[in-house]
Design an enzyme around this catalytic site. Structure first.
Site, PDB file in Angstrom:
ATOM      1  CE  LYS A 228      -0.155  -9.382  -5.469  1.00  0.00           C
ATOM      2  NZ  LYS A 228      -0.350  -8.691  -4.187  1.00  0.00           N
TER       3      LYS A 228
ATOM      4  CB  SER B   6       2.746  -6.156  -3.888  1.00  0.00           C
ATOM      5  OG  SER B   6       1.717  -6.973  -3.342  1.00  0.00           O
TER       6      SER B   6
ATOM      7  CB  SER C 126      -0.422  -5.522  -1.567  1.00  0.00           C
ATOM      8  OG  SER C 126       0.860  -5.305  -1.049  1.00  0.00           O
TER       9      SER C 126
END
Length: 521
Positions: free
Chosen positions: A110, A185, A209
């Protein structure tokens, strides 16, 4: 001939310049201090001495760095043809150890997580052009375990959205239906795993997220217990909410990745206890659950934006753990769950503004590892690009500043106090039940907002998915999302919540359900 001696001290530019009298006067006024010029001059002299003695020397000392153990080249930004879901921010090729638990596994990291020498944007123009010089602890652990990092996955703008449309690089589409969001996210991580472009990915979770995109894309995503996985080297939002964890297509691979990521990191993340023990989660995946009691959390269903098919499918999936798995399955009520999002809000908004924005990305109140290169890059970017913040980030800044200046941030303290009560409420239910089950998000993967949406639609799309996930960030319990099936061609996520540090049971319940579900298919 005697060697000539140079001057004992050569001139050098100061690391911190002495403030002008007018600047010091402005600072004093902002603090509510009334001072004559003569008094300000005296303070200016004292500050000058402190800067020359303490801060100059601090600047000159080398900054300790996290280790970078494996060679790599910077990589490249993929073309649209090589990026079908717009889920890659950057492609790279970093091979880890020649053997280990993750040998042969491809991994996406990420893009809120530092990978040395590889650009990191965190979804925002604030950090565009920043290249970390350290590897986050979890990155080193993945490489030590033989993992093959093949790129950085797109994230929402500073990770401040549960949708997948606020990143500066554009929206991340859902592999199952490109008119739908992949959730956020950790939008890119979920899309890349679901789309078969990587075996597994790291995610981050402050309000859901990891679990939200896992639900939207039909994969497995685990938010571990608060202290289990170190957050060192990852861009934070709020110290008490930040989590990182694994995302994969199967429960086994999720458990395998957790084995690698979890564990004490030598005190660089002060949230971790020194005696932290990490089980071999994969060896404990028996699928045997006939000795367990499972609670279907009443307050997680029938929300104002719940879709009936989602509620129905999650209930049916939970009940199959009884009929096919042999567990006792009952409904349980935790009324305070309904206030969880309201408790979460001030912690994210006021605490996030204090730590991420006012604290140059890291805050200043914990004995933790500080990535000063990232701090400096974020601080400079914020000064240059404040107007380029997403609407959700601007909302956080505005409301936090108002509540701090006019109400002394008292709501942050009250929310943290109530968070402990919320934790007790879940713990009370978990004394009777081994896990709690509820929909991960109230609906199937949401549609994208229209072009240039009004504020109301923008914020609805950004935050509509958090009512069941965000309370669990406040309390720190482990929570996993697994696909409970498809409705209208879209995945439906089921969330399994367990006792703190009991990832073994959470994973095993998910493993049992996975076997039941796949046998039906």
């Amino acid at each position: 001939m005697a060697e000539s001696k140079g001057p004992e001290k050569l001139y050098k530019e100061p690391a911190v310049r002495v403030p002008t009298l007018s600047r010091l006067s402005a600072i004093a006024k902002s603090l509510g201090l009334e001072m004559e010029d003569s008094e300000l001059m005296a303070y200016r002299g004292a500050i000058s001495d402190i800067l020359a003695d303490t801060y100059q020397r601090l600047y000159e000392l080398p900054d300790p760095k996290l280790p970078v153990k494996y060679p790599r080249i910077p990589g490249y930004r993929p073309s649209p043809e090589d990026n079908p879901y717009n889920a890659w921010y950057w492609r790279c090729d970093i091979k880890g150890a020649s053997s280990g638990k993750l040998h042969g596994k491809t991994v996406a990291v990420k893009d809120n997580t530092c990978v040395a020498g590889v650009p990191m944007m965190n979804g925002s123009l604030i950090l565009e052009g920043f290249v970390p010089d350290v590897d986050a602890t979890v990155v080193t652990r993945i490489l030590d375990a033989g993992g093959h990092i093949v790129g950085k996955s797109c994230v929402e703008n500073l990770c401040c959205s549960g949708g997948s449309f606020t990143a500066a690089t554009g929206p991340v589409v859902n592999p199952h239906n490109k008119t739908r969001m992949s959730g956020g996210s950790s939008s890119g991580s979920a899309a890349l795993v679901a789309g078969g472009q990587v075996d597994m990915a790291t995610g981050g979770d402050q309000g859901g997220s990891i679990r939200i995109p896992a639900a939207c894309c039909g994969i497995v995503g685990l938010k571990p217990t608060y202290w289990l996985v170190p957050y060192t080297g990852i861009m934070p939002i709020e110290f008490t909410l930040d989590r990182t964890g694994p995302m994969a297509r199967t429960v086994y691979d999720t458990a395998l990745m957790l084995e690698v990521m979890a564990g004490y990191d030598g005190g660089m993340d002060p949230r971790q206890p020194r005696d932290l023990k990490v089980p071999e989660y994969t060896s404990l995946l028996t699928g045997k659950i006939d000795n367990l009691k499972i609670g279907i959390l009443k307050e997680g269903f029938g929300l104002k934006n719940s879709e009936a098919d989602v509620d129905k499918m999650v209930r049916e999936a939970a009940e199959q753990l009884g009929t096919a798995g042999g567990a006792v399955v009952e409904e349980v009520s935790v009324p305070m769950h309904s206030d969880g999002t309201q408790i979460f809000g001030p912690i994210l908004q006021i605490g996030g503004d204090r730590m991420m924005f006012e604290g140059a990305g890291f805050g200043t109140s914990a004995e933790m590892y500080y990535d000063t290169t990232l701090q400096e890059a974020f601080s400079r970017g914020l000064k240059c690009h404040s107007n380029d913040l997403s609407k959700s980030c601007k909302l956080v800044r505005l409301i936090a500043k108002y509540l701090h200046e006019d109400y002394n941030s008292v709501f942050y303290g009250k929310a943290q106090n109530l968070g402990r009560e919320l934790c007790k409420a879940y713990d009370a239910a978990l004394e009777k039940y081994d896990v709690l089950i509820l929909p991960t998000i109230p609906k199937k993967a949401p549609v994208f907002p229209q072009e240039n949406p009004p504020m109301e639609e923008y914020l609805e799309r950004a935050f509509e998915s958090i009512p069941n996930t965000s309370p669990i960030n406040v309390t720190g319990h482990p929570a996993l999302s697994i696909n409970a099936g498809f409705s209208d061609g879209l995945p439906v996520g089921m969330m399994i919540v367990g006792r703190k540090f009991d990832e073994v049971t959470v994973l095993n319940v998910a493993f049992a359900y996975e076997k039941i579900r796949d046998t039906k298919i």
